[in-house]
Write a protein that holds these residues in place. Structure first.
Motif, PDB file in Angstrom:
ATOM      1  N   SER A   8       0.853  -1.186   0.000  1.00 51.20           N
ATOM      2  CA  SER A   8       0.000   0.000   0.000  1.00 51.20           C
ATOM      3  C   SER A   8       0.888   1.235   0.000  1.00 51.20           C
ATOM      4  O   SER A   8       2.068   1.159   0.390  1.00 51.20           O
ATOM      5  CB  SER A   8      -0.904   0.019   1.242  1.00 51.20           C
ATOM      6  N   PRO A   9       0.370   2.378  -0.448  1.00 53.47           N
ATOM      7  CA  PRO A   9       1.184   3.592  -0.418  1.00 53.47           C
ATOM      8  C   PRO A   9       1.713   3.915   0.973  1.00 53.47           C
ATOM      9  O   PRO A   9       2.863   4.347   1.125  1.00 53.47           O
ATOM     10  CB  PRO A   9       0.210   4.673  -0.910  1.00 53.47           C
ATOM     11  N   GLU A  10       0.890   3.689   1.996  1.00 51.42           N
ATOM     12  CA  GLU A  10       1.306   4.007   3.371  1.00 51.42           C
ATOM     13  C   GLU A  10       2.493   3.153   3.811  1.00 51.42           C
ATOM     14  O   GLU A  10       3.291   3.579   4.655  1.00 51.42           O
ATOM     15  CB  GLU A  10       0.130   3.807   4.329  1.00 51.42           C
ATOM     16  N   ALA A  11       2.633   1.956   3.231  1.00 52.54           N
ATOM     17  CA  ALA A  11       3.738   1.072   3.605  1.00 52.54           C
ATOM     18  C   ALA A  11       5.091   1.616   3.162  1.00 52.54           C
ATOM     19  O   ALA A  11       6.139   1.165   3.634  1.00 52.54           O
ATOM     20  CB  ALA A  11       3.511  -0.317   3.016  1.00 52.54           C
ATOM     21  N   LEU A  12       5.082   2.599   2.273  1.00 55.56           N
ATOM     22  CA  LEU A  12       6.337   3.170   1.782  1.00 55.56           C
ATOM     23  C   LEU A  12       7.119   3.869   2.883  1.00 55.56           C
ATOM     24  O   LEU A  12       8.339   4.035   2.782  1.00 55.56           O
ATOM     25  CB  LEU A  12       6.061   4.153   0.648  1.00 55.56           C
TER      26      LEU A  12
ATOM     27  N   TRP B 189       4.932  11.868  -2.789  1.00 54.46           N
ATOM     28  CA  TRP B 189       4.539  10.895  -3.799  1.00 54.46           C
ATOM     29  C   TRP B 189       3.012  10.830  -3.883  1.00 54.46           C
ATOM     30  O   TRP B 189       2.313  10.784  -2.878  1.00 54.46           O
ATOM     31  CB  TRP B 189       5.115   9.531  -3.455  1.00 54.46           C
ATOM     32  N   GLU B 190       2.503  10.822  -5.110  1.00 51.34           N
ATOM     33  CA  GLU B 190       1.060  10.884  -5.348  1.00 51.34           C
ATOM     34  C   GLU B 190       0.551   9.559  -5.908  1.00 51.34           C
ATOM     35  O   GLU B 190       1.179   8.956  -6.783  1.00 51.34           O
ATOM     36  CB  GLU B 190       0.734  12.022  -6.323  1.00 51.34           C
ATOM     37  N   PHE B 191      -0.616   9.133  -5.393  1.00 48.19           N
ATOM     38  CA  PHE B 191      -1.230   7.879  -5.822  1.00 48.19           C
ATOM     39  C   PHE B 191      -2.720   8.100  -6.038  1.00 48.19           C
ATOM     40  O   PHE B 191      -3.337   8.954  -5.398  1.00 48.19           O
ATOM     41  CB  PHE B 191      -1.016   6.781  -4.775  1.00 48.19           C
ATOM     42  N   SER B 192      -3.298   7.310  -6.951  1.00 52.79           N
ATOM     43  CA  SER B 192      -4.722   7.407  -7.236  1.00 52.79           C
ATOM     44  C   SER B 192      -5.262   6.028  -7.577  1.00 52.79           C
ATOM     45  O   SER B 192      -4.658   5.289  -8.353  1.00 52.79           O
ATOM     46  CB  SER B 192      -4.960   8.375  -8.402  1.00 52.79           C
ATOM     47  N   LYS B 193      -6.429   5.703  -6.986  1.00 51.30           N
ATOM     48  CA  LYS B 193      -7.038   4.392  -7.221  1.00 51.30           C
ATOM     49  C   LYS B 193      -8.549   4.516  -7.066  1.00 51.30           C
ATOM     50  O   LYS B 193      -9.038   4.849  -5.991  1.00 51.30           O
ATOM     51  CB  LYS B 193      -6.490   3.363  -6.233  1.00 51.30           C
ATOM     52  N   ALA B 194      -9.276   4.289  -8.174  1.00 53.68           N
ATOM     53  CA  ALA B 194     -10.742   4.305  -8.161  1.00 53.68           C
ATOM     54  C   ALA B 194     -11.285   5.592  -7.536  1.00 53.68           C
ATOM     55  O   ALA B 194     -12.213   5.557  -6.717  1.00 53.68           O
ATOM     56  CB  ALA B 194     -11.261   3.086  -7.416  1.00 53.68           C
TER      57      ALA B 194
ATOM     58  N   ARG C 106      -1.365  10.991  -0.832  1.00 57.80           N
ATOM     59  CA  ARG C 106      -0.052  11.632  -0.917  1.00 57.80           C
ATOM     60  C   ARG C 106       0.773  11.153   0.261  1.00 57.80           C
ATOM     61  O   ARG C 106       0.331  11.247   1.412  1.00 57.80           O
ATOM     62  CB  ARG C 106      -0.178  13.157  -0.898  1.00 57.80           C
ATOM     63  N   VAL C 107       1.958  10.648  -0.021  1.00 60.17           N
ATOM     64  CA  VAL C 107       2.808  10.051   1.015  1.00 60.17           C
ATOM     65  C   VAL C 107       4.148  10.769   1.051  1.00 60.17           C
ATOM     66  O   VAL C 107       4.804  10.932   0.016  1.00 60.17           O
ATOM     67  CB  VAL C 107       3.024   8.544   0.746  1.00 60.17           C
TER      68      VAL C 107
ATOM     69  N   TRP D 102      -2.336   1.496  -7.979  1.00 60.33           N
ATOM     70  CA  TRP D 102      -2.423   2.875  -7.492  1.00 60.33           C
ATOM     71  C   TRP D 102      -1.822   3.862  -8.499  1.00 60.33           C
ATOM     72  O   TRP D 102      -1.576   5.017  -8.164  1.00 60.33           O
ATOM     73  CB  TRP D 102      -1.683   3.017  -6.160  1.00 60.33           C
ATOM     74  N   CYS D 103      -1.608   3.415  -9.710  1.00 62.12           N
ATOM     75  CA  CYS D 103      -0.903   4.225 -10.710  1.00 62.12           C
ATOM     76  C   CYS D 103      -1.836   4.524 -11.878  1.00 62.12           C
ATOM     77  O   CYS D 103      -1.762   3.902 -12.931  1.00 62.12           O
ATOM     78  CB  CYS D 103       0.339   3.467 -11.175  1.00 62.12           C
ATOM     79  N   GLU D 104      -2.739   5.484 -11.703  1.00 60.13           N
ATOM     80  CA  GLU D 104      -3.680   5.832 -12.754  1.00 60.13           C
ATOM     81  C   GLU D 104      -3.120   6.948 -13.633  1.00 60.13           C
ATOM     82  O   GLU D 104      -2.347   7.790 -13.165  1.00 60.13           O
ATOM     83  CB  GLU D 104      -5.019   6.272 -12.145  1.00 60.13           C
ATOM     84  N   PRO D 105      -3.494   6.992 -14.925  1.00 59.61           N
ATOM     85  CA  PRO D 105      -2.973   8.030 -15.824  1.00 59.61           C
ATOM     86  C   PRO D 105      -3.533   9.410 -15.502  1.00 59.61           C
ATOM     87  O   PRO D 105      -4.606   9.541 -14.918  1.00 59.61           O
ATOM     88  CB  PRO D 105      -3.435   7.551 -17.206  1.00 59.61           C
TER      89      PRO D 105
END
Length: 296
Positions: free
Chosen positions: A183-187, A206-211, A216-217, A265-268
């Motif tokens: 998960s992004p938080e695991a980073l 770092w930015e992530f997007s999912k559904a 942001r982490v 978590w990597c949307e365009p």
């Protein structure tokens, strides 16, 4: 009182913007002593002090600030109209200045602009690499390059690259040692390679997007850099995880040198756009550059 000449006003604007006689002289292609003499003559002609000079700095007086704000836009408009006369030439001529980040310069702009230099020998293209949010008007650029969502509403935005993704990647050796984040938080428990943003001086989150859900982490790690190409090299060397544009890492993914994590978590998002002021006077040279860069 004799009115100041355009050349005198151009010298004043250059010094007022640069805050330095030597840099202004280099920009104008004259000697610092000539710049200083022109400024003294202009102040004597106007009967007012425009600049305050010390051994360390040159600052604008109130009169200088008012003159800069009123005259600089008019000089730029005149230069634009004069440059537009290049429309009457058989071949586009002149300099087009563009600012963009390092990845965009290398992978988006240069492949499309290189052929123009052979086709139009009187065209000069100046590419300045900058990760900051450059004020193209203040810095006298003809255009800038940013991803679509970061462009001001008063700018013309021309798509020049397809949608892109920021991919989170690491070397197989790193993942074998540290494990794969789920998960992004695991980073936050991993070694990550940070990007320093010059505009604000901070580290890129770092930015992530999912559904439709965004995250942001703030990551940590042993290395901070200000270049995506340097970050790629460090990631390939197994220093840690990195977040980089898909076009930059896809060849290394295909070769097995890198592995993508958190792919869901990597949307365009909107790709690179060329942007410039809507009021800009378009020269023949600028039109040729824009046409070459347009996304087909």
């Amino acid at each position: 009182m004799t009115s100041p000449s355009l050349d005198e006003l151009k010298v004043f604007v250059a010094v007022a913007r640069e805050g330095n006689f030597t840099r202004a002289a280099a920009h104008l292609g004259v000697s610092p002593s000539a710049v200083s003499q022109t400024l003294r003559s202009l102040e004597e002609r106007l009967g007012v002090r425009l600049l305050t000079r010390t051994t360390r700095s040159v600052t604008r007086t109130e009169a200088g600030e008012r003159l800069l704000q009123s005259v600089a836009p008019l000089l730029e408009e005149i230069d634009g109209h004069l440059a537009s006369l290049a429309e009457l030439r058989d071949n586009p001529a002149g300099t087009v200045r563009i600012t963009a980040d390092e990845f965009a310069c290398r992978h988006v702009l240069w492949p499309k602009l290189a052929p123009l230099l052979a086709s139009y020998p009187e065209l000069t293209i100046e590419l300045i690499t900058d990760y900051g949010l450059t004020d193209i008007a203040a810095e006298r650029f003809d255009a800038g390059v940013r991803v679509g969502g970061m462009i001001a509403a008063d700018m013309v935005a021309v798509p020049i690259a397809p949608p892109m993704r920021l991919m989170t990647v690491a070397s197989p050796a790193y993942l074998a040692e540290a494990g794969t984040p789920q998960s992004p938080e695991a980073l936050t428990a991993h070694r990550c390679i940070n990007l320093r943003l010059p505009t604000h001086g901070g580290l890129y989150a770092w930015e992530f997007s999912k559904a439709g859900r965004e995250s942001r982490v703030r990551v940590n790690g042993p290395l901070i850099m200000n270049s995506s190409l340097q970050i790629l090299d460090a990631c390939l060397a197994g220093i840690g995880l990195a977040q980089l544009p898909n076009a930059l890492v896809e060849p290394h993914l295909a070769a097995g040198a890198l592995v993508e994590v958190l792919a869901d978590w990597c949307e365009p998002f909107d790709g690179y756009h060329l942007y410039y002021p809507s009021r800009r006077q378009q020269t023949a040279a600028f039109k040729v550059v824009v046409e070459a860069l347009k996304l087909r």
